[in-house]
Design a protein around this motif. Structure first.
Motif, PDB file in Angstrom:
ATOM      1  N   SER A 153       0.823  -1.204   0.000  1.00 33.07           N
ATOM      2  CA  SER A 153       0.000   0.000   0.000  1.00 33.07           C
ATOM      3  C   SER A 153       0.854   1.249   0.000  1.00 33.07           C
ATOM      4  CB  SER A 153      -0.952  -0.004   1.200  1.00 33.07           C
ATOM      5  OG  SER A 153      -0.247   0.157   2.418  1.00 33.07           O
ATOM      6  N   LEU A 154       1.991   1.215   0.702  1.00 33.13           N
ATOM      7  CA  LEU A 154       2.921   2.345   0.691  1.00 33.13           C
ATOM      8  C   LEU A 154       3.498   2.542  -0.711  1.00 33.13           C
ATOM      9  CD1 LEU A 154       4.895   1.679   4.016  1.00 33.13           C
ATOM     10  CD2 LEU A 154       3.018   3.292   3.670  1.00 33.13           C
ATOM     11  N   ILE A 155       3.795   1.422  -1.368  1.00 31.33           N
ATOM     12  CA  ILE A 155       4.335   1.480  -2.725  1.00 31.33           C
ATOM     13  C   ILE A 155       3.317   2.086  -3.685  1.00 31.33           C
ATOM     14  CG2 ILE A 155       5.144   0.084  -4.677  1.00 31.33           C
ATOM     15  CD1 ILE A 155       6.224  -1.928  -2.607  1.00 31.33           C
ATOM     16  N   VAL A 156       2.078   1.637  -3.571  1.00 25.88           N
ATOM     17  CA  VAL A 156       1.022   2.128  -4.464  1.00 25.88           C
ATOM     18  C   VAL A 156       0.820   3.626  -4.283  1.00 25.88           C
ATOM     19  CG1 VAL A 156      -1.445   2.024  -4.959  1.00 25.88           C
ATOM     20  CG2 VAL A 156      -0.163  -0.091  -4.625  1.00 25.88           C
ATOM     21  N   VAL A 157       0.718   4.073  -3.031  1.00 29.27           N
ATOM     22  CA  VAL A 157       0.517   5.503  -2.765  1.00 29.27           C
ATOM     23  C   VAL A 157       1.672   6.323  -3.322  1.00 29.27           C
ATOM     24  CG1 VAL A 157       0.408   7.253  -0.950  1.00 29.27           C
ATOM     25  CG2 VAL A 157      -0.968   5.178  -0.764  1.00 29.27           C
ATOM     26  N   ALA A 158       2.901   5.869  -3.118  1.00 27.89           N
ATOM     27  CA  ALA A 158       4.066   6.597  -3.632  1.00 27.89           C
ATOM     28  C   ALA A 158       4.055   6.647  -5.154  1.00 27.89           C
ATOM     29  CB  ALA A 158       5.358   5.939  -3.133  1.00 27.89           C
ATOM     30  N   ALA A 159       3.737   5.516  -5.789  1.00 23.88           N
ATOM     31  CA  ALA A 159       3.768   5.443  -7.254  1.00 23.88           C
ATOM     32  C   ALA A 159       2.728   6.351  -7.899  1.00 23.88           C
ATOM     33  CB  ALA A 159       3.552   3.992  -7.704  1.00 23.88           C
ATOM     34  N   VAL A 160       1.508   6.386  -7.347  1.00 24.89           N
ATOM     35  CA  VAL A 160       0.467   7.202  -7.972  1.00 24.89           C
ATOM     36  C   VAL A 160       0.594   8.673  -7.589  1.00 24.89           C
ATOM     37  CG1 VAL A 160      -1.128   5.259  -8.088  1.00 24.89           C
ATOM     38  CG2 VAL A 160      -1.226   6.790  -6.121  1.00 24.89           C
ATOM     39  N   THR A 161       1.273   8.958  -6.471  1.00 24.24           N
ATOM     40  CA  THR A 161       1.458  10.349  -6.056  1.00 24.24           C
ATOM     41  C   THR A 161       2.631  10.992  -6.781  1.00 24.24           C
ATOM     42  OG1 THR A 161       0.618   9.746  -3.856  1.00 24.24           O
ATOM     43  CG2 THR A 161       1.703  11.879  -4.047  1.00 24.24           C
ATOM     44  N   ALA A 162       3.579  10.194  -7.230  1.00 20.81           N
ATOM     45  CA  ALA A 162       4.778  10.721  -7.888  1.00 20.81           C
ATOM     46  C   ALA A 162       4.470  11.652  -9.058  1.00 20.81           C
ATOM     47  CB  ALA A 162       5.674   9.566  -8.339  1.00 20.81           C
ATOM     48  N   PRO A 163       3.589  11.267 -10.017  1.00 20.34           N
ATOM     49  CA  PRO A 163       3.294  12.200 -11.116  1.00 20.34           C
ATOM     50  C   PRO A 163       2.584  13.459 -10.654  1.00 20.34           C
ATOM     51  CG  PRO A 163       1.885  10.251 -11.240  1.00 20.34           C
ATOM     52  CD  PRO A 163       2.944   9.965 -10.228  1.00 20.34           C
ATOM     53  N   VAL A 164       1.763  13.352  -9.601  1.00 20.48           N
ATOM     54  CA  VAL A 164       1.073  14.529  -9.063  1.00 20.48           C
ATOM     55  C   VAL A 164       2.088  15.539  -8.559  1.00 20.48           C
ATOM     56  CG1 VAL A 164      -0.554  15.382  -7.335  1.00 20.48           C
ATOM     57  CG2 VAL A 164      -0.941  13.153  -8.415  1.00 20.48           C
ATOM     58  N   ALA A 231      -3.716  11.391   0.272  1.00 18.77           N
ATOM     59  CA  ALA A 231      -2.941  10.192  -0.035  1.00 18.77           C
ATOM     60  C   ALA A 231      -3.097   9.168   1.087  1.00 18.77           C
ATOM     61  CB  ALA A 231      -1.467  10.543  -0.221  1.00 18.77           C
ATOM     62  N   TYR A 232      -3.294   9.666   2.305  1.00 22.79           N
ATOM     63  CA  TYR A 232      -3.460   8.757   3.438  1.00 22.79           C
ATOM     64  C   TYR A 232      -4.816   8.078   3.448  1.00 22.79           C
ATOM     65  CZ  TYR A 232       0.941   9.931   5.656  1.00 22.79           C
ATOM     66  OH  TYR A 232       2.273  10.045   5.934  1.00 22.79           O
ATOM     67  N   LEU A 233      -5.778   8.628   2.705  1.00 23.08           N
ATOM     68  CA  LEU A 233      -7.087   7.991   2.622  1.00 23.08           C
ATOM     69  C   LEU A 233      -6.957   6.591   2.030  1.00 23.08           C
ATOM     70  CD1 LEU A 233     -10.142   8.071   2.871  1.00 23.08           C
ATOM     71  CD2 LEU A 233     -10.250   9.197   0.637  1.00 23.08           C
ATOM     72  N   ALA A 234      -6.079   6.466   1.045  1.00 20.89           N
ATOM     73  CA  ALA A 234      -5.865   5.155   0.429  1.00 20.89           C
ATOM     74  C   ALA A 234      -5.271   4.174   1.437  1.00 20.89           C
ATOM     75  CB  ALA A 234      -4.939   5.288  -0.776  1.00 20.89           C
ATOM     76  N   LEU A 235      -4.383   4.659   2.300  1.00 22.04           N
ATOM     77  CA  LEU A 235      -3.792   3.790   3.325  1.00 22.04           C
ATOM     78  C   LEU A 235      -4.853   3.362   4.333  1.00 22.04           C
ATOM     79  CD1 LEU A 235      -0.406   5.638   4.020  1.00 22.04           C
ATOM     80  CD2 LEU A 235      -0.820   3.665   2.548  1.00 22.04           C
ATOM     81  N   ILE A 236      -5.763   4.286   4.657  1.00 23.96           N
ATOM     82  CA  ILE A 236      -6.835   3.962   5.591  1.00 23.96           C
ATOM     83  C   ILE A 236      -7.760   2.897   4.994  1.00 23.96           C
ATOM     84  CG2 ILE A 236      -8.872   4.897   6.767  1.00 23.96           C
ATOM     85  CD1 ILE A 236      -7.292   7.532   7.023  1.00 23.96           C
ATOM     86  N   ALA A 266      -5.564   5.228  -7.325  1.00 19.86           N
ATOM     87  CA  ALA A 266      -5.577   5.778  -8.681  1.00 19.86           C
ATOM     88  C   ALA A 266      -6.644   6.861  -8.820  1.00 19.86           C
ATOM     89  CB  ALA A 266      -5.811   4.670  -9.698  1.00 19.86           C
ATOM     90  N   ALA A 267      -7.815   6.629  -8.219  1.00 19.50           N
ATOM     91  CA  ALA A 267      -8.891   7.621  -8.286  1.00 19.50           C
ATOM     92  C   ALA A 267      -8.487   8.911  -7.571  1.00 19.50           C
ATOM     93  CB  ALA A 267     -10.164   7.046  -7.671  1.00 19.50           C
ATOM     94  N   ILE A 268      -7.899   8.766  -6.400  1.00 16.37           N
ATOM     95  CA  ILE A 268      -7.465   9.942  -5.635  1.00 16.37           C
ATOM     96  C   ILE A 268      -6.359  10.681  -6.376  1.00 16.37           C
ATOM     97  CG2 ILE A 268      -6.266  10.654  -3.524  1.00 16.37           C
ATOM     98  CD1 ILE A 268      -7.788   8.462  -2.064  1.00 16.37           C
ATOM     99  N   ALA A 269      -5.419   9.923  -6.943  1.00 22.18           N
ATOM    100  CA  ALA A 269      -4.320  10.546  -7.682  1.00 22.18           C
ATOM    101  C   ALA A 269      -4.850  11.287  -8.913  1.00 22.18           C
ATOM    102  CB  ALA A 269      -3.303   9.485  -8.106  1.00 22.18           C
TER     103      ALA A 269
END
Length: 283
Positions: A153-164, A231-236, A266-269
């Motif tokens: 989940s940390l990886i996913v959040v980092a990956a989708v937040t990177a382009p933002v 971004a933390y919503l996805a972790l929650i 992905a939706a949040i990003a």
């Protein structure tokens, strides 16, 4: 001209993803032969290599805001190892929170100090509290033997937040988010398919680094604070799913646990990317 652009893109890919991933994977493989508790060092080393390659002005000892990511790595590793000792849960939690406050203060103070020390301290305390709560909840519902979803989940959040972050304000921090995702990915891959053990031991270190990068994206790159917080919503979401969809050691159980995380992230990003997209052309 096109050849130069191609070479530049290749170098960026190597520095951001390939080298950090390989360093993390190889060290996780080697250190696991000694003691699986040491494998977290692999992820830290992978991120440090990427930081050194991308942040060409890295100073040791640290002097600028991004330089203090090296201290964040050291503190994250220290807390990770302390969590494996026989200390009481209260003592471990106290050490972890103190380390988080120190880490965030050092990361944010170089930029915020002109507003006064009180602002730096309050911000460090606030981010440390959020990080400690989310990280603790992630591990609370995880299996010490099977779980990989918290680290993924940390990886996913980092990956989708990177382009933002890259488009919204800082290509450098965006790249470092990619480095983080790659280095954590190298560790999780070896832990799952070679050592067949949980990767939750890396969640603490990952939380230190990811939260530090998101905080700096707001302070250094002026991205809206809500963009970083959501971004933390996805972790929650992952935390909630972890209590419902238990991993049992099979690949399919991990995939089922992480798919909702990917969709939400992905939706949040996408929403965040739309909010920070510049009015003028990127070219």
């Amino acid at each position: 001209m096109y050849e130069e652009a191609g070479n530049s893109n290749l170098i960026m890919l190597l520095n951001t993803a390939i080298y950090p991933f390989l360093v993390a994977a190889v060290l996780t493989l080697l250190l696991g032969k000694v003691n699986t508790k040491l494998t977290t060092i692999g992820s830290a080393a992978g991120f440090f290599v990427g930081l050194f390659l991308i942040h060409t002005g890295l100073n040791l000892p640290p002097s600028k805001a991004l330089d203090f990511l090296t201290v964040t790595l050291a503190l994250g590793l220290l807390v990770s190892f302390i969590e494996t000792t026989s200390l009481s849960d209260k003592a471990k939690m106290s050490v972890g929170v103190i380390a988080l406050v120190v880490s965030f203060y050092l990361l944010l103070n170089p930029v915020l100090r002109h507003q006064g020390q009180a602002i730096s301290i309050v911000c460090a305390l606030a981010v440390a509290a959020i990080t400690a709560i989310v990280s603790g909840l992630q591990k609370l519902g995880a299996s010490e033997r099977y779980s990989h979803a918290p680290a993924l989940s940390l990886i996913v959040v980092a990956a989708v937040t990177a382009p933002v972050v890259s488009i919204g304000g800082s290509l450098l921090i965006g790249q470092l988010l990619g480095v983080f995702a790659a280095s954590m990915g190298g560790l999780v891959l070896i832990q799952r398919f070679v050592w067949n053990t949980s990767s939750t031991s890396a969640v603490t270190l990952g939380s230190f680094v990811l939260a530090g990068l998101l905080a700096q994206a707001h302070v250094l790159a002026d991205l809206p604070i809500w963009t970083m917080l959501v971004a933390y919503l996805a972790l929650i979401v992952n935390i909630g799913l972890g209590w419902v969809m238990k991993e049992d050691g099979t690949v399919i159980s991990t995939i089922k646990a992480i798919i909702p995380q990917v969709i939400v992230s992905a939706a949040i990003a996408g929403l965040s990317l739309w909010s920070v997209w510049p009015e003028s052309s990127l070219y």
